[in-house]
Design a protein around this motif. Sequence first.
Motif, PDB file in Angstrom:
ATOM      1  N   PRO A   1       0.843  -1.073  -0.059  1.00 56.90           N
ATOM      2  CA  PRO A   1       0.065  -0.020   0.170  1.00 56.90           C
ATOM      3  C   PRO A   1       0.893   1.342  -0.239  1.00 56.90           C
ATOM      4  O   PRO A   1       0.565   2.224  -0.615  1.00 56.90           O
ATOM      5  CB  PRO A   1      -0.871  -0.202   1.363  1.00 56.90           C
ATOM      6  N   ILE A   2       2.126   1.027   0.707  1.00 55.39           N
ATOM      7  CA  ILE A   2       2.948   2.364   0.450  1.00 55.39           C
ATOM      8  C   ILE A   2       3.279   2.604  -0.955  1.00 55.39           C
ATOM      9  O   ILE A   2       3.395   3.607  -1.319  1.00 55.39           O
ATOM     10  CB  ILE A   2       4.042   2.262   1.606  1.00 55.39           C
ATOM     11  N   ALA A   3       3.874   1.459  -1.437  1.00 50.01           N
ATOM     12  CA  ALA A   3       4.192   1.719  -3.030  1.00 50.01           C
ATOM     13  C   ALA A   3       2.945   2.157  -3.842  1.00 50.01           C
ATOM     14  O   ALA A   3       3.212   3.094  -4.562  1.00 50.01           O
ATOM     15  CB  ALA A   3       4.760   0.471  -3.677  1.00 50.01           C
ATOM     16  N   LEU A   4       1.707   1.815  -3.301  1.00 49.54           N
ATOM     17  CA  LEU A   4       0.577   2.342  -4.300  1.00 49.54           C
ATOM     18  C   LEU A   4       0.290   3.770  -4.044  1.00 49.54           C
ATOM     19  O   LEU A   4       0.187   4.661  -4.778  1.00 49.54           O
ATOM     20  CB  LEU A   4      -0.784   1.502  -3.883  1.00 49.54           C
ATOM     21  N   VAL A   5       0.395   4.480  -2.680  1.00 50.43           N
ATOM     22  CA  VAL A   5       0.462   5.574  -2.321  1.00 50.43           C
ATOM     23  C   VAL A   5       1.379   6.424  -3.144  1.00 50.43           C
ATOM     24  O   VAL A   5       1.140   7.632  -3.749  1.00 50.43           O
ATOM     25  CB  VAL A   5       0.582   5.906  -0.756  1.00 50.43           C
ATOM     26  N   LEU A   6       2.840   6.047  -3.111  1.00 50.17           N
ATOM     27  CA  LEU A   6       3.726   6.467  -4.041  1.00 50.17           C
ATOM     28  C   LEU A   6       3.582   6.848  -5.428  1.00 50.17           C
ATOM     29  O   LEU A   6       3.886   7.694  -5.885  1.00 50.17           O
ATOM     30  CB  LEU A   6       5.149   5.920  -3.677  1.00 50.17           C
TER      31      LEU A   6
ATOM     32  N   ALA B   1       1.498   7.660   3.667  1.00 51.68           N
ATOM     33  CA  ALA B   1       2.784   6.639   3.544  1.00 51.68           C
ATOM     34  C   ALA B   1       3.511   6.904   4.851  1.00 51.68           C
ATOM     35  O   ALA B   1       3.874   5.727   5.272  1.00 51.68           O
ATOM     36  CB  ALA B   1       3.542   7.350   2.468  1.00 51.68           C
ATOM     37  N   THR B   2       3.632   7.979   5.409  1.00 48.61           N
ATOM     38  CA  THR B   2       4.118   7.959   6.931  1.00 48.61           C
ATOM     39  C   THR B   2       3.565   6.887   7.909  1.00 48.61           C
ATOM     40  O   THR B   2       4.070   6.078   8.707  1.00 48.61           O
ATOM     41  CB  THR B   2       4.327   9.263   7.448  1.00 48.61           C
ATOM     42  N   LEU B   3       2.400   7.122   8.031  1.00 53.69           N
ATOM     43  CA  LEU B   3       1.283   6.526   8.793  1.00 53.69           C
ATOM     44  C   LEU B   3       1.293   4.977   8.391  1.00 53.69           C
ATOM     45  O   LEU B   3       1.276   4.043   9.511  1.00 53.69           O
ATOM     46  CB  LEU B   3      -0.021   7.134   8.921  1.00 53.69           C
ATOM     47  N   LEU B   4       1.149   4.713   7.260  1.00 47.89           N
ATOM     48  CA  LEU B   4       1.270   3.361   6.706  1.00 47.89           C
ATOM     49  C   LEU B   4       2.713   2.665   7.339  1.00 47.89           C
ATOM     50  O   LEU B   4       2.769   1.567   7.741  1.00 47.89           O
ATOM     51  CB  LEU B   4       1.063   3.220   5.429  1.00 47.89           C
ATOM     52  N   GLY B   5       3.662   3.291   7.145  1.00 49.97           N
ATOM     53  CA  GLY B   5       4.946   2.768   7.475  1.00 49.97           C
ATOM     54  C   GLY B   5       5.029   2.534   8.943  1.00 49.97           C
ATOM     55  O   GLY B   5       5.500   1.524   9.511  1.00 49.97           O
ATOM     56  N   LEU B   6       4.381   3.438   9.938  1.00 48.44           N
ATOM     57  CA  LEU B   6       4.622   3.356  11.414  1.00 48.44           C
ATOM     58  C   LEU B   6       3.628   2.211  11.975  1.00 48.44           C
ATOM     59  O   LEU B   6       4.130   1.386  12.371  1.00 48.44           O
ATOM     60  CB  LEU B   6       4.149   4.585  11.922  1.00 48.44           C
TER      61      LEU B   6
ATOM     62  N   THR C   1      -1.367  15.074   1.700  1.00 48.89           N
ATOM     63  CA  THR C   1      -2.208  14.043   2.403  1.00 48.89           C
ATOM     64  C   THR C   1      -1.572  12.663   2.079  1.00 48.89           C
ATOM     65  O   THR C   1      -1.552  11.927   2.884  1.00 48.89           O
ATOM     66  CB  THR C   1      -3.670  14.089   1.829  1.00 48.89           C
ATOM     67  N   LEU C   2      -1.191  12.300   0.928  1.00 52.22           N
ATOM     68  CA  LEU C   2      -0.519  11.086   0.602  1.00 52.22           C
ATOM     69  C   LEU C   2       0.859  10.867   1.383  1.00 52.22           C
ATOM     70  O   LEU C   2       1.243   9.780   1.825  1.00 52.22           O
ATOM     71  CB  LEU C   2      -0.246  10.896  -0.933  1.00 52.22           C
ATOM     72  N   ALA C   3       1.449  12.097   1.573  1.00 49.57           N
ATOM     73  CA  ALA C   3       2.712  11.821   2.071  1.00 49.57           C
ATOM     74  C   ALA C   3       2.420  11.375   3.606  1.00 49.57           C
ATOM     75  O   ALA C   3       3.293  10.678   4.122  1.00 49.57           O
ATOM     76  CB  ALA C   3       3.541  13.169   2.181  1.00 49.57           C
TER      77      ALA C   3
END
Length: 215
Positions: A18-23, A124-129, A119-121
């Motif tokens: 999902p992080i890759a999708l957000v990126l 991505a940070t929250l998904l990583g955490l 918002t996407l940034a």
Amino acid sequence: MLETTVRFFQEGGPFMYPIALVLAIGLAITLERFFYLTSVRRRNRLAFEKGILPLLQKRDYQRAMKAATNSNSAIAAIMGAGIGRLLNNSRREDIEYAMEEGLMEVLPRLEKRTQYLATLANIATLLGLLGTIIGLIAAFTAVAAADPSQKASLLSESISVAMNTTAFGLMSAIPLLMFHAILQTRTNEIVDSFEMAGVKLLNMVSDPGQQRAAA
């Protein structure tokens, strides 16, 4: 290098996808906005500097209005609103209000989707955490049932893998924030050019005698 990147991605767990999708979404928005704003700036420069401004300097407001009407640029719509009021012998304030109204109509198209990058940034940070926390929970659960002699090494390996998600989230968020700042700056530059063009028009017609001559 490629093998290291693939291994890093695979070891990060399911949250890497999902992080890759957000990126990917953020990069697509960045490219679309960059090309759009570049096109808008180029068309505005041609329409104003090559078409409308020379006619305004000659006090040929009728042809300037025609040039603004025939152009599909954003600045032509704004200037056309002001020149239209000028041709109706409106007051300076009315001309200014008309151009402000035109700017309010154009501005949403310039800012469209740019705010999504911030918002996407954050996403991505929250998904990583979140991926790291879930990975740590799974790691501690696995270590609790492991052999005491292997707990230290198993825990360190599990934590290392879990931290990959946070690292990838930050690696995605930082460029997106940078792209957001760049696009916002470009948008502000275009808006400033609108305001400068409006000021030039108002200065040219500040003399009531010139307004009567234009009619």
